[in-house]
Design a protein around this motif. Structure first.
Motif, PDB file in Angstrom:
ATOM      1  N   GLY A 221       0.831  -1.183   0.000  1.00 35.44           N
ATOM      2  CA  GLY A 221       0.000   0.000   0.000  1.00 35.44           C
ATOM      3  C   GLY A 221       0.867   1.234   0.000  1.00 35.44           C
ATOM      4  O   GLY A 221       2.057   1.178  -0.333  1.00 35.44           O
ATOM      5  N   VAL A 222       0.278   2.360   0.372  1.00 35.56           N
ATOM      6  CA  VAL A 222       1.016   3.618   0.397  1.00 35.56           C
ATOM      7  C   VAL A 222       0.656   4.388   1.665  1.00 35.56           C
ATOM      8  O   VAL A 222      -0.447   4.263   2.195  1.00 35.56           O
ATOM      9  CB  VAL A 222       0.719   4.504  -0.833  1.00 35.56           C
ATOM     10  CG1 VAL A 222       1.230   3.859  -2.108  1.00 35.56           C
ATOM     11  CG2 VAL A 222      -0.770   4.795  -0.949  1.00 35.56           C
ATOM     12  N   SER A 223       1.594   5.159   2.137  1.00 44.78           N
ATOM     13  CA  SER A 223       1.353   6.151   3.183  1.00 44.78           C
ATOM     14  C   SER A 223       1.511   7.502   2.514  1.00 44.78           C
ATOM     15  O   SER A 223       2.555   7.774   1.910  1.00 44.78           O
ATOM     16  CB  SER A 223       2.365   5.971   4.324  1.00 44.78           C
ATOM     17  OG  SER A 223       2.116   6.880   5.368  1.00 44.78           O
TER      18      SER A 223
ATOM     19  N   VAL B 245     -10.504  -0.492  -0.728  1.00 45.88           N
ATOM     20  CA  VAL B 245      -9.153  -0.192  -0.250  1.00 45.88           C
ATOM     21  C   VAL B 245      -9.204   0.084   1.255  1.00 45.88           C
ATOM     22  O   VAL B 245     -10.044   0.860   1.727  1.00 45.88           O
ATOM     23  CB  VAL B 245      -8.563   1.026  -0.991  1.00 45.88           C
ATOM     24  CG1 VAL B 245      -7.202   1.410  -0.410  1.00 45.88           C
ATOM     25  CG2 VAL B 245      -8.436   0.715  -2.481  1.00 45.88           C
ATOM     26  N   ALA B 246      -8.318  -0.554   1.994  1.00 40.59           N
ATOM     27  CA  ALA B 246      -8.253  -0.324   3.439  1.00 40.59           C
ATOM     28  C   ALA B 246      -7.711   1.073   3.722  1.00 40.59           C
ATOM     29  O   ALA B 246      -6.832   1.571   3.009  1.00 40.59           O
ATOM     30  CB  ALA B 246      -7.364  -1.373   4.091  1.00 40.59           C
TER      31      ALA B 246
ATOM     32  N   PRO C 189      -4.690  -1.063  -9.175  1.00 38.64           N
ATOM     33  CA  PRO C 189      -5.493  -2.154  -8.607  1.00 38.64           C
ATOM     34  C   PRO C 189      -4.785  -2.962  -7.533  1.00 38.64           C
ATOM     35  O   PRO C 189      -5.444  -3.594  -6.704  1.00 38.64           O
ATOM     36  CB  PRO C 189      -5.824  -3.027  -9.824  1.00 38.64           C
ATOM     37  CG  PRO C 189      -4.801  -2.674 -10.856  1.00 38.64           C
ATOM     38  CD  PRO C 189      -4.470  -1.238 -10.627  1.00 38.64           C
ATOM     39  N   GLY C 190      -3.452  -2.936  -7.485  1.00 39.42           N
ATOM     40  CA  GLY C 190      -2.728  -3.713  -6.490  1.00 39.42           C
ATOM     41  C   GLY C 190      -2.598  -3.031  -5.143  1.00 39.42           C
ATOM     42  O   GLY C 190      -2.181  -3.667  -4.158  1.00 39.42           O
ATOM     43  N   VAL C 191      -2.940  -1.751  -5.072  1.00 42.93           N
ATOM     44  CA  VAL C 191      -2.807  -1.017  -3.806  1.00 42.93           C
ATOM     45  C   VAL C 191      -3.899  -1.481  -2.846  1.00 42.93           C
ATOM     46  O   VAL C 191      -5.087  -1.241  -3.070  1.00 42.93           O
ATOM     47  CB  VAL C 191      -2.874   0.503  -4.038  1.00 42.93           C
ATOM     48  CG1 VAL C 191      -2.997   1.251  -2.723  1.00 42.93           C
ATOM     49  CG2 VAL C 191      -1.635   0.971  -4.804  1.00 42.93           C
TER      50      VAL C 191
END
Length: 328
Positions: free
Chosen positions: A151-153, A196-197, A167-169
């Protein structure tokens, strides 16, 4: 504590987790014995989500978590870490395949595991979100079995909205609290729609929303609330949520009468965040068992009444919004 779906990963996590920045570095003096005790107390109470990063104390936070999990044995909680801030200068080129793999290998060693639950790109430059190859590299590492999810911050809503186009995030971590309300306007709804969480960080505005600070509060030299007060070391939005300190103190006094009987201001702030179903988990920090257990107790508060929510909205609009809303 109620569990919530962690996006489309197929895993549920408790709605309050443990933010492990403070047990690593940049929050003043830290006692490892107390940090270990705080983690044990939280896990004993049912917490099952820990968030850390490879740069928190140059890996110290990750290693402390590994120590605690080894002492406990049994089923491991969900442990999320981050990669990317080891770069001396943030550039898209720095998120190369070689660098990403090296950072992830180091976190695998630090955390004492052969597969990471979640690796988040750690606030990369905005331009990186417009380079699909960065995300393709994370896909390949996932395919190799080094991590289950990525994911990303992010710093900005713009970055969050761009990230979830990939789509992979699986998750986005973002600043959201009583003093930073913009993510709920559009991003939260889009994250829900895409499965998405959402991980909420800085939920207490670096402690401002505990109600324990005053004009005379002094912070240690190695505490970001002193050395990053104006964004000298990293994005100022990470310190007091970007709200000028005196402005934040004044707003806290207006919030104080809204605290439910028998609760703390910190618990009010955490319960407010949990009112939005788009939030998967909120990750307040804790350096002592008392802090950790106090955070978890916020999940037991009843839903906040409409009058409280309306009063909070007015305080934000009048006092806080002009300083932060369009900036992040």
């Amino acid at each position: 504590m109620r569990s919530r779906p962690f996006g489309r990963t197929g895993r549920d996590v408790g709605e309050i987790g443990f933010g492990a920045w403070a047990i690593g570095a940049a929050w003043g003096r830290v006692d490892d014995g107390e940090s270990v005790a705080a983690l044990h107390a939280a896990l004993d109470a049912g917490l099952d989500f820990i968030d850390t990063a490879d740069v928190y104390g140059d890996g110290h936070s990750e290693r402390l978590i590994a120590r605690v999990l080894k002492e406990r044995g049994g089923e491991r909680p969900f442990v999320a870490t981050k990669a990317g801030r080891r770069l001396p200068v943030q550039t898209v080129e720095g998120y190369s395949a070689n660098n990403l793999e090296a950072w992830i290998e180091r976190s695998l060693r630090n955390l004492g595991t052969d597969r990471l639950d979640l690796v988040q790109l750690h606030c990369p430059p905005t331009e990186a979100y417009y380079h699909p190859e960065v995300f393709e590299r994370m896909e390949r590492l996932t395919g190799q079995g080094k991590l289950r999810h990525y994911g990303v911050s992010v710093e900005r809503v713009e970055e969050a909205l761009k990230a979830i186009e990939y789509p992979g995030v699986a998750s986005v971590q973002i600043v959201y609290n009583l003093f930073r309300q913009r993510p709920a306007e559009l991003f939260f709804r889009q994250a829900e729609r895409r499965g998405v969480a959402v991980i909420v960080r800085v939920p207490l505005a670096s402690g401002l929303l505990t109600g324990k600070f005053g004009p005379d509060t002094r912070f240690e030299a190695d505490d970001h609330r002193r050395f990053n007060r104006h964004g000298e070391a990293f994005d100022v939005g990470e310190t007091f949520a970007g709200v000028p300190y005196e402005t934040g103190l004044a707003a806290v006094e207006k919030l104080r009468p809204l605290v439910p009987e028998g609760a703390t201001m910190a618990q009010l702030a955490l319960r407010w965040i949990l009112m939005d179903e788009a939030v998967s988990v909120v990750i307040p920090g804790a350096r002592t068992p008392a802090q950790a257990l106090g955070n978890l107790a916020a999940a037991d508060l009843p839903a906040l009444p409409a009058a409280t929510l309306e009063a909070i909205a007015r305080i934000y609009e009048q006092d806080i919004r002009p300083h932060v809303h369009q900036r992040w």
